[in-house]
Write a protein that holds these residues in place. Sequence first.
Motif, short mmCIF file in Angstrom:
data_model
loop_
_atom_site.label_atom_id
_atom_site.label_comp_id
_atom_site.label_asym_id
_atom_site.label_seq_id
_atom_site.Cartn_x
_atom_site.Cartn_y
_atom_site.Cartn_z
N ALA A 212 -53.14 -5.39 -10.55
CA ALA A 212 -52.52 -6.56 -9.95
C ALA A 212 -52.63 -6.46 -8.43
O ALA A 212 -52.63 -5.37 -7.87
CB ALA A 212 -51.05 -6.61 -10.36
N ALA A 213 -52.76 -7.64 -7.76
CA ALA A 213 -52.88 -7.64 -6.31
C ALA A 213 -51.66 -6.98 -5.69
O ALA A 213 -50.54 -7.30 -6.06
CB ALA A 213 -53.02 -9.06 -5.81
N PRO A 214 -51.85 -6.03 -4.77
CA PRO A 214 -50.69 -5.37 -4.17
C PRO A 214 -49.92 -6.34 -3.30
O PRO A 214 -50.48 -7.30 -2.79
CB PRO A 214 -51.33 -4.26 -3.34
N ALA A 215 -48.61 -6.04 -3.13
CA ALA A 215 -47.80 -6.89 -2.27
C ALA A 215 -48.43 -6.89 -0.89
O ALA A 215 -48.89 -5.87 -0.41
CB ALA A 215 -46.38 -6.32 -2.22
N GLY A 216 -48.45 -8.04 -0.25
CA GLY A 216 -49.08 -8.13 1.07
C GLY A 216 -50.55 -8.50 0.98
O GLY A 216 -51.17 -8.84 1.97
N GLY A 217 -51.11 -8.39 -0.20
CA GLY A 217 -52.49 -8.84 -0.40
C GLY A 217 -53.51 -7.74 -0.22
O GLY A 217 -53.18 -6.60 0.08
N GLU A 218 -54.75 -8.11 -0.40
CA GLU A 218 -55.84 -7.16 -0.21
C GLU A 218 -56.94 -7.84 0.57
O GLU A 218 -57.16 -9.05 0.46
CB GLU A 218 -56.37 -6.65 -1.56
N LYS A 219 -57.61 -7.03 1.38
CA LYS A 219 -58.66 -7.60 2.22
C LYS A 219 -59.94 -7.78 1.42
O LYS A 219 -60.31 -6.92 0.63
CB LYS A 219 -58.91 -6.72 3.42
N VAL A 220 -60.59 -8.89 1.67
CA VAL A 220 -61.87 -9.19 1.02
C VAL A 220 -62.88 -9.37 2.14
O VAL A 220 -62.68 -10.19 3.03
CB VAL A 220 -61.76 -10.51 0.22
N ARG B 64 -67.43 -11.73 7.17
CA ARG B 64 -66.13 -12.36 7.43
C ARG B 64 -65.08 -11.70 6.54
O ARG B 64 -65.39 -11.11 5.52
CB ARG B 64 -66.21 -13.86 7.15
N GLU B 65 -63.82 -11.84 6.96
CA GLU B 65 -62.75 -11.17 6.22
C GLU B 65 -61.66 -12.17 5.84
O GLU B 65 -61.28 -13.03 6.63
CB GLU B 65 -62.15 -10.07 7.10
N LEU B 66 -61.17 -12.03 4.63
CA LEU B 66 -60.07 -12.86 4.15
C LEU B 66 -59.04 -11.95 3.49
O LEU B 66 -59.35 -10.82 3.13
CB LEU B 66 -60.58 -13.87 3.10
N VAL B 67 -57.84 -12.47 3.32
CA VAL B 67 -56.82 -11.73 2.58
C VAL B 67 -56.55 -12.49 1.27
O VAL B 67 -56.27 -13.70 1.30
CB VAL B 67 -55.52 -11.59 3.40
N LEU B 68 -56.67 -11.79 0.17
CA LEU B 68 -56.37 -12.35 -1.14
C LEU B 68 -54.94 -11.97 -1.50
O LEU B 68 -54.62 -10.79 -1.53
CB LEU B 68 -57.34 -11.79 -2.19
N ARG B 69 -54.11 -12.98 -1.73
CA ARG B 69 -52.70 -12.67 -2.07
C ARG B 69 -52.13 -13.79 -2.92
O ARG B 69 -52.75 -14.86 -3.06
CB ARG B 69 -51.87 -12.46 -0.80
N ALA B 70 -50.94 -13.53 -3.46
CA ALA B 70 -50.24 -14.57 -4.21
C ALA B 70 -49.80 -15.68 -3.26
O ALA B 70 -49.49 -15.42 -2.09
CB ALA B 70 -49.03 -13.97 -4.92
N ILE B 71 -49.77 -16.90 -3.76
CA ILE B 71 -49.32 -18.03 -2.93
C ILE B 71 -47.84 -17.86 -2.61
O ILE B 71 -47.11 -17.21 -3.37
CB ILE B 71 -49.59 -19.37 -3.67
#
Length: 200
Positions: free
Chosen positions: A29-37, A43-50
Motif C-alpha cells: 500500500a502507498a505509504p503515508a505521505g506518498g511515494e515519489k515517481v 520529471r518527478e511526481l508524488v503518488l498519494r491518496a487523494i
Amino acid sequence: MIPVIDFVAPAPRTSLPPRSALRFARHAAAPAGGEKVRTQDGRELVLRAIEPGDVAAMQRCFTRLSPEEIRRRFLHAMSELPTPMAQQLCRIDTARETAFVLMDESVRPAEMRGVGRIYVDQATDTAEFSVLVEHAWSRIGLGALLMQRLVDDCRRRGLYELWGYVLQENRPMLQLCKELGFTQRAIPDEPGIMLITLKL
Ligand SMILES: CC(C)(COP(=O)(O)OP(=O)(O)OC[C@H]1O[C@@H](n2cnc3c(N)ncnc32)[C@H](O)[C@@H]1OP(=O)(O)O)[C@@H](O)C(=O)NCCC(=O)NCCS
C-alpha cells in the motif's frame, strides 16, 4: 537557543512500471505521505491518496483538459467542475472508494497531473474504475501506473472484478486496458460504449 529542525523522512522512490504484464506485480500500500515517481524524461511526481484539500488543484486540473478528455473521463460534456462535485471527489469514503492522485510538487501551488479511482459495490464485490492523466504528462506510463495501483487495491479488498465504461472512440484507454489484460465488449443498449472488465 537550540534550533528546531523539522525532519521529514524521504518518501520512497517508485520507478514507472515495466511495459508488460509485469505491471500487475503486487505492491505494498502507498505509504503515508506518498511515494515519489520519476518519469523516464526526468520529471518527478508524488503518488498519494487523494485528500479533502485537493479541491482547488483538481479544479485547476479540470481547466487544463480538452473537451474530448472531459467527455472521455466523465462520458458526457462538462464545461466546469463545480465546487460541490470537486469536494465530493476529494472527500472520499475509504470504505467504498479509493482515489490516488499524481501531484506535481515542482510548482507552487502543487498541481494534480493524474487521478485514478474506484467505487466499490459491496453487493457484487466489484469496483468501477476511472482514470485521467493530463495531456502534457501522457504516454509515459502514468495511466498504467494508476490502473496498476487500483488493481492492487481491489485485490487487497478481496474484490472479484474491476470494471469500467469506456467510449468506443477512446482508443488510448482501450489499448491501455488491453495491454493490462482487461477484456472488453460492447453493451447492446449503449451504442458507442464498451464495458471493460478484469477478473481479479
Ligand atoms: C487514457 C489515458 C488515461 C492514458 O494515460 P497515459 O498516462 O497516457 O497512458 P500510459 O502512458 O500509461 O500508456 C499505457 C499504454 O496505453 C496505450 N496508450 C496510451 N495512450 C495511447 C495513445 N494515445 N494511442 C495509443 N495507445 C495509447 C499504449 O498501449 C500505452 O503503452 P505504450 O506507451 O507502451 O505503447 C489518458 O490518455 C487520459 O487521461 N485520457 C482522458 C481520460 C480518459 O480517457 N479516461 C479513461 C476513461 S475512465
